[in-house]
Write a protein that holds these residues in place. Sequence first.
Motif, PDB file in Angstrom:
ATOM      1  N   ALA A 248      -2.742   3.989  -3.081  1.00 44.61           N
ATOM      2  CA  ALA A 248      -2.798   2.792  -3.906  1.00 44.61           C
ATOM      3  C   ALA A 248      -2.624   1.554  -3.039  1.00 44.61           C
ATOM      4  CB  ALA A 248      -1.701   2.833  -4.972  1.00 44.61           C
ATOM      5  N   TRP A 249      -3.157   0.469  -3.525  1.00 43.08           N
ATOM      6  CA  TRP A 249      -3.020  -0.852  -2.919  1.00 43.08           C
ATOM      7  C   TRP A 249      -2.806  -1.846  -4.056  1.00 43.08           C
ATOM      8  CZ3 TRP A 249      -5.747  -5.189  -4.199  1.00 43.08           C
ATOM      9  CH2 TRP A 249      -5.515  -6.327  -3.415  1.00 43.08           C
ATOM     10  N   GLY A 250      -2.157  -2.963  -3.754  1.00 39.79           N
ATOM     11  CA  GLY A 250      -2.065  -3.994  -4.768  1.00 39.79           C
ATOM     12  C   GLY A 250      -1.285  -5.205  -4.320  1.00 39.79           C
ATOM     13  N   LEU A 251      -1.432  -6.241  -5.126  1.00 37.38           N
ATOM     14  CA  LEU A 251      -0.600  -7.433  -5.054  1.00 37.38           C
ATOM     15  C   LEU A 251       0.376  -7.297  -6.212  1.00 37.38           C
ATOM     16  CD1 LEU A 251      -3.320 -10.145  -4.373  1.00 37.38           C
ATOM     17  CD2 LEU A 251      -1.710  -9.124  -2.741  1.00 37.38           C
ATOM     18  N   TRP A 252       1.657  -7.182  -5.886  1.00 35.76           N
ATOM     19  CA  TRP A 252       2.683  -6.805  -6.847  1.00 35.76           C
ATOM     20  C   TRP A 252       3.738  -7.892  -6.968  1.00 35.76           C
ATOM     21  CZ3 TRP A 252       2.071  -2.123  -9.317  1.00 35.76           C
ATOM     22  CH2 TRP A 252       1.132  -1.241  -8.757  1.00 35.76           C
ATOM     23  N   CYS A 253       4.448  -7.853  -8.081  1.00 35.65           N
ATOM     24  CA  CYS A 253       5.566  -8.749  -8.315  1.00 35.65           C
ATOM     25  C   CYS A 253       6.772  -7.896  -8.707  1.00 35.65           C
ATOM     26  CB  CYS A 253       5.234  -9.738  -9.425  1.00 35.65           C
ATOM     27  SG  CYS A 253       6.437 -11.055  -9.587  1.00 35.65           S
ATOM     28  N   ALA A 254       7.919  -8.206  -8.114  1.00 32.84           N
ATOM     29  CA  ALA A 254       9.171  -7.517  -8.415  1.00 32.84           C
ATOM     30  C   ALA A 254      10.187  -8.568  -8.854  1.00 32.84           C
ATOM     31  CB  ALA A 254       9.670  -6.780  -7.172  1.00 32.84           C
TER      32      ALA A 254
ATOM     33  N   SER B  47       0.867  -1.176   0.000  1.00 35.87           N
ATOM     34  CA  SER B  47       0.000   0.000   0.000  1.00 35.87           C
ATOM     35  C   SER B  47       0.902   1.223   0.000  1.00 35.87           C
ATOM     36  CB  SER B  47      -0.886   0.036   1.244  1.00 35.87           C
ATOM     37  OG  SER B  47      -1.771  -1.051   1.241  1.00 35.87           O
ATOM     38  N   SER B  48       0.470   2.252  -0.712  1.00 34.14           N
ATOM     39  CA  SER B  48       1.278   3.464  -0.773  1.00 34.14           C
ATOM     40  C   SER B  48       0.829   4.456   0.285  1.00 34.14           C
ATOM     41  CB  SER B  48       1.149   4.122  -2.150  1.00 34.14           C
ATOM     42  OG  SER B  48      -0.112   4.766  -2.276  1.00 34.14           O
ATOM     43  N   LYS B  49       1.712   5.380   0.550  1.00 33.06           N
ATOM     44  CA  LYS B  49       1.336   6.587   1.282  1.00 33.06           C
ATOM     45  C   LYS B  49       0.677   7.490   0.244  1.00 33.06           C
ATOM     46  CE  LYS B  49       4.849   6.303   4.796  1.00 33.06           C
ATOM     47  NZ  LYS B  49       5.965   6.940   5.464  1.00 33.06           N
ATOM     48  N   PRO B  50      -0.041   8.533   0.671  1.00 30.26           N
ATOM     49  CA  PRO B  50      -0.634   9.440  -0.328  1.00 30.26           C
ATOM     50  C   PRO B  50       0.436  10.006  -1.268  1.00 30.26           C
ATOM     51  CG  PRO B  50      -1.609   9.839   1.813  1.00 30.26           C
ATOM     52  CD  PRO B  50      -0.451   8.883   2.033  1.00 30.26           C
ATOM     53  N   PHE B  51       0.082  10.073  -2.553  1.00 32.90           N
ATOM     54  CA  PHE B  51       0.963  10.620  -3.571  1.00 32.90           C
ATOM     55  C   PHE B  51       0.131  11.495  -4.488  1.00 32.90           C
ATOM     56  CE2 PHE B  51      -0.701   6.651  -5.211  1.00 32.90           C
ATOM     57  CZ  PHE B  51      -0.987   6.909  -6.542  1.00 32.90           C
ATOM     58  N   GLN B  52       0.785  12.388  -5.212  1.00 29.50           N
ATOM     59  CA  GLN B  52       0.106  13.306  -6.127  1.00 29.50           C
ATOM     60  C   GLN B  52       0.146  12.763  -7.547  1.00 29.50           C
ATOM     61  OE1 GLN B  52      -1.384  16.460  -5.653  1.00 29.50           O
ATOM     62  NE2 GLN B  52      -1.255  16.078  -3.457  1.00 29.50           N
TER      63      GLN B  52
END
Length: 169
Positions: A127-133, A114-119
């Motif tokens: 934002a939130w998500g299931l991510w792959c790196a 999950s992100s912190k607030p961004f512009q």
Amino acid sequence: MGEGDWRLDGAEGGRLAAKWWKWALSAPADASPVADTTGAYAGWRQPAGLWFLAGSFGGRVVRRCSIPAGRRLFFPVLNTQRPAVPFVTKPWRLETVRASAALNSSALPLSEFSSKPFQSAGIPRVAWGLWCALAPLPPGQFVLEIDGAAANGFWLDTTYHLTVTDPVP
């Protein structure tokens, strides 16, 4: 660093999720990597040293694209973003029914960030998500399969045919 061993902590993953959304939201509608059904816009404004793969608006999508060798990959399986307004600053989290990613049929680890607030476009978002790196892939051909579904009926089935190209001398 071998395939798939780029590990992110929650803070770094959240920052990359925000960066991914800024990238995705900044694309014009006629060149959007997310709306793209072929991979033609996969290279749109990619950040240095990193390569974002786009999610989709759902359904079945098959994309073909080339990626320069030496780039780490970051992409969503399921993700969301929404405006962060006073008193509503938590991201919208999908209730996940299934979520997976596989490279050449080998399962890849997913992480929830999950992100912190961004512009983005002058609007604070979260934002939130299931991510792959993924660590940089060696030059060659790869098939990346992404599959996901949420309890609200949203689903996706995305296949990327990736060609990792030798770096230009």
